[in-house]
Structures are given as C-alpha cells and as structure tokens.
Scaffold this active site. Structure first.
Site, PDB file in Angstrom:
ATOM      1  N   LEU A  53      -0.687 -27.424   9.906  1.00  0.00           N
ATOM      2  CA  LEU A  53      -1.218 -28.507   9.094  1.00  0.00           C
ATOM      3  C   LEU A  53      -1.337 -27.976   7.675  1.00  0.00           C
ATOM      4  O   LEU A  53      -1.628 -26.790   7.467  1.00  0.00           O
ATOM      5  CB  LEU A  53      -2.600 -28.949   9.591  1.00  0.00           C
ATOM      6  N   ASP A  54      -1.112 -28.830   6.683  1.00  0.00           N
ATOM      7  CA  ASP A  54      -1.280 -28.415   5.293  1.00  0.00           C
ATOM      8  C   ASP A  54      -2.705 -27.915   5.060  1.00  0.00           C
ATOM      9  O   ASP A  54      -3.641 -28.306   5.777  1.00  0.00           O
ATOM     10  CB  ASP A  54      -1.013 -29.587   4.335  1.00  0.00           C
ATOM     11  N   LYS A  55      -2.873 -27.090   4.065  1.00  0.00           N
ATOM     12  CA  LYS A  55      -4.189 -26.537   3.733  1.00  0.00           C
ATOM     13  C   LYS A  55      -5.267 -27.612   3.673  1.00  0.00           C
ATOM     14  O   LYS A  55      -6.373 -27.431   4.189  1.00  0.00           O
ATOM     15  CB  LYS A  55      -4.101 -25.812   2.380  1.00  0.00           C
ATOM     16  N   THR A 112      -5.118 -30.764   4.891  1.00  0.00           N
ATOM     17  CA  THR A 112      -5.109 -31.735   5.981  1.00  0.00           C
ATOM     18  C   THR A 112      -6.040 -31.234   7.081  1.00  0.00           C
ATOM     19  O   THR A 112      -5.962 -30.073   7.482  1.00  0.00           O
ATOM     20  CB  THR A 112      -3.695 -31.936   6.539  1.00  0.00           C
ATOM     21  N   ARG A 135       3.372 -37.295   4.342  1.00  0.00           N
ATOM     22  CA  ARG A 135       3.152 -37.463   2.902  1.00  0.00           C
ATOM     23  C   ARG A 135       4.429 -37.942   2.210  1.00  0.00           C
ATOM     24  O   ARG A 135       4.396 -38.847   1.367  1.00  0.00           O
ATOM     25  CB  ARG A 135       2.660 -36.142   2.299  1.00  0.00           C
TER      26      ARG A 135
END
Length: 324
Positions: A134-136, A138, A244
């Site tokens: 997961l993105d930082k 998110t 995104r």
C-alpha cells in the site's frame, strides 16, 4: 563545494557528478530527491536544477544503511496472525519496505521485530514476507507471509486477483465530482509516466490494469450542487498507484491526492468550511483498503476481513455530509 562554471553542464546532478566521483549518479539523484542537497543553504529537490558559477553546494550524506533491515519497535495493529500469515491494518505515513529515503521506520522493520526470523525470505532481504503493498499514505488491510509456502500461495492469489479464486481487495475512495453512472469498470493499461518517473499513467502498451467501482454516496457543496462522492473500488490487477491513476483518468481523482489530483485544488472552494478544514487536516489521498478476502495457504479456508474508515476519513466523511 563551489561551482566553477567549467563542469560542462549547469544541471545540478551533473555538476555533482564532477565534484563527487565517489558517489554514483543514481545515489546523487536519490540524495537530491530526498532533500539532502542544498544550494546556497536551501534544499533543492530537482536533479535538473540549473546552478551558476560561484554557487555553494553542500551534500548531507547519511550513514550507510545496514545491508539487511533491522527490527524496530513500531506498534502494529494486528487483525489476524497464525503460523502462516499476519494481517495488519496499516496506518498512514508508514512505508511498507526500505527504499531510498526510507531505510528505516518501515513496516518491514516493525515486522522483523514482531515476527523475528519467521518471515518468508522469498521477497528478499529488503522485503521479507511482502506479497503486496500500500502507498505510504494509504491506510488499511495488508497481509504478510510468514513462511515460503504461504508466500508462494499468496503471491499466486494476488497474481490471479479473483479471476479463478476467492481473492478480493476492496478500497473506499473519496473522489472529486460524481460519475455519470452508478458503477463501472476501468480497463486501461498503466505504465511509467513518460516525463515524470515517480508517477504512473494510463499508457497504451503498458501493463493490463482493471478497476471496478461503484458509487456509494454523493456529497454536495455549499452551492447545493454535487461536488464529491464516495466510491467502493475492487482491483482485478495490482499495478502501482492503480486506483489513483484510474480514477484520475476517469476525471474523478482522489481528494487530497497531490500527485494525480493537483489540478482539482480549486474545487476545494466549493466545499463548506468544515469540509475544507477536514480536507486540509487530512494531508493525504483519501483512500482506505477496507476489504481483504483470501484463501488460507495452509487450511484452504476462505478468510474475510473488513476495516472501518480511520479517524481522519471518518471526520472527512462527516464534514462532507454537512450542508451548512
């Protein structure tokens, strides 16, 4: 160091390469992007920045990171754990694995401290047990493999993404505007952005990417017109920044997404004062991984987890629902 003016180029990265032959160009670029290079006392994060003769450049080179990540006492919100896997509810501001600019303080460091040597080694020393990311910024559910058998099973399930099995990954996404239909599918290939390597983009010839979405709720602005909506998204593939990129391509980027929704900043003026305040306080893209369904790699049991919205998104949702 001081720029002489005869280095052959005015680009910051190339001037640094002349003056710092002991550092590779990739290392110099990483230092620039991390804000570790100062020109005239001010940090410069653009490798192509043009310097002038007489400019003073300083480089802050951090100590070399250990070859293997070390365990760190970082709290984990553990949803499930047994001998094969661990499921956590990831908070915002937590990077998944060590990388340039984030050598410590990552989820991997926390997992090493919690699980010790039991993590699967298939992911490599920098990514033990990691089968997806997961993105930082998110939040939400992530599963990590604790042995190689589990890693192989989970990797196969993530590669299949529910086409033939039970794997499902669901996200809650607050987006600008309201789609013109209740639900839909975005089937557009994703690849690196042609000009900005840190970004992804819809590009023909890229890797297949499929996102299913459904409108759950719409929100009106202070003028009474629809301004934002809450979507439930499910992934059929797992590309970097997929939701995104796809939602921005649809014309409905995530609220708070500075990378893919920067052109929508002015729409915040259409929000009521409480919504504007909540969005400013959010400070990240409004995306939460709320659903994870998978087959247990040992027993074959179908496991299902759901995670409620974190506090910052609860506050944003409540503010958006207000019409005053």
């Amino acid at each position: 160091m001081t720029v002489r003016g005869d280095e052959g180029s005015r680009r910051l990265d190339r001037v640094l390469a002349v003056h710092s032959p002991d550092l590779s160009r990739s290392r110099l670029k990483a230092l620039i992007l991390a804000g570790q290079v100062h020109v005239g006392g001010s940090p410069v994060r653009d490798p192509a920045y043009h310097v002038s003769a007489g400019d003073t450049i300083t480089i802050d080179v951090p100590p070399a990171a250990p070859a293997e990540p070390e365990g760190e006492d970082i709290p984990l919100d553990i949803v499930f754990e047994d001998g094969d896997l661990i499921v956590i509810d990831k908070p915002k501001n937590l990077v998944v694995h060590p990388a340039a600019g984030h050598e410590t303080g990552t989820l991997v460091n926390a997992l090493i401290a919690h699980c010790g040597a039991s993590l699967s080694g298939i992911g490599g020393v920098k990514r033990p047990g990691i089968v997806h990311r997961l993105d930082k910024d998110t939040t939400g559910l992530m599963v990590v493999a604790k042995n190689d058998r589990a890693h192989q099973s989970l990797s196969a399930q993530f590669a299949d993404h529910g086409r033939t099995g039970e794997m499902r990954r669901g996200y809650m996404a607050f987006v600008w505007g309201v789609p013109n239909r209740k639900s839909g599918t975005i089937n557009e290939p994703i690849d690196r952005h042609p000009h900005t390597r840190e970004k992804m983009a819809v590009r023909q010839g890229g890797r297949e990417a499929v996102t299913h979405w459904e409108v759950l709720e719409t929100f009106t602005g202070k003028d009474g017109k629809p301004v934002a909506s809450l979507l439930a998204c499910q992934l059929e593939t797992g590309r970097t920044h997929q939701i995104r990129v796809h939602l921005a391509h649809l014309g409905h980027p995530l609220l708070g997404d500075e990378v893919y929704g920067s052109g929508f900043k002015t729409k915040a003026r259409q929000l009521g004062p409480e919504s504007q305040k909540a969005l400013t306080a959010l400070g990240r893209q409004a995306l939460h991984a709320y659903l994870l369904v998978l087959e247990h790699p040992g027993s074959g049991e179908i496991l299902h987890w759901e995670s409620g919205l974190p506090e910052d998104l609860v506050l944003l949702e409540a503010a958006l629902r207000r019409t005053d």
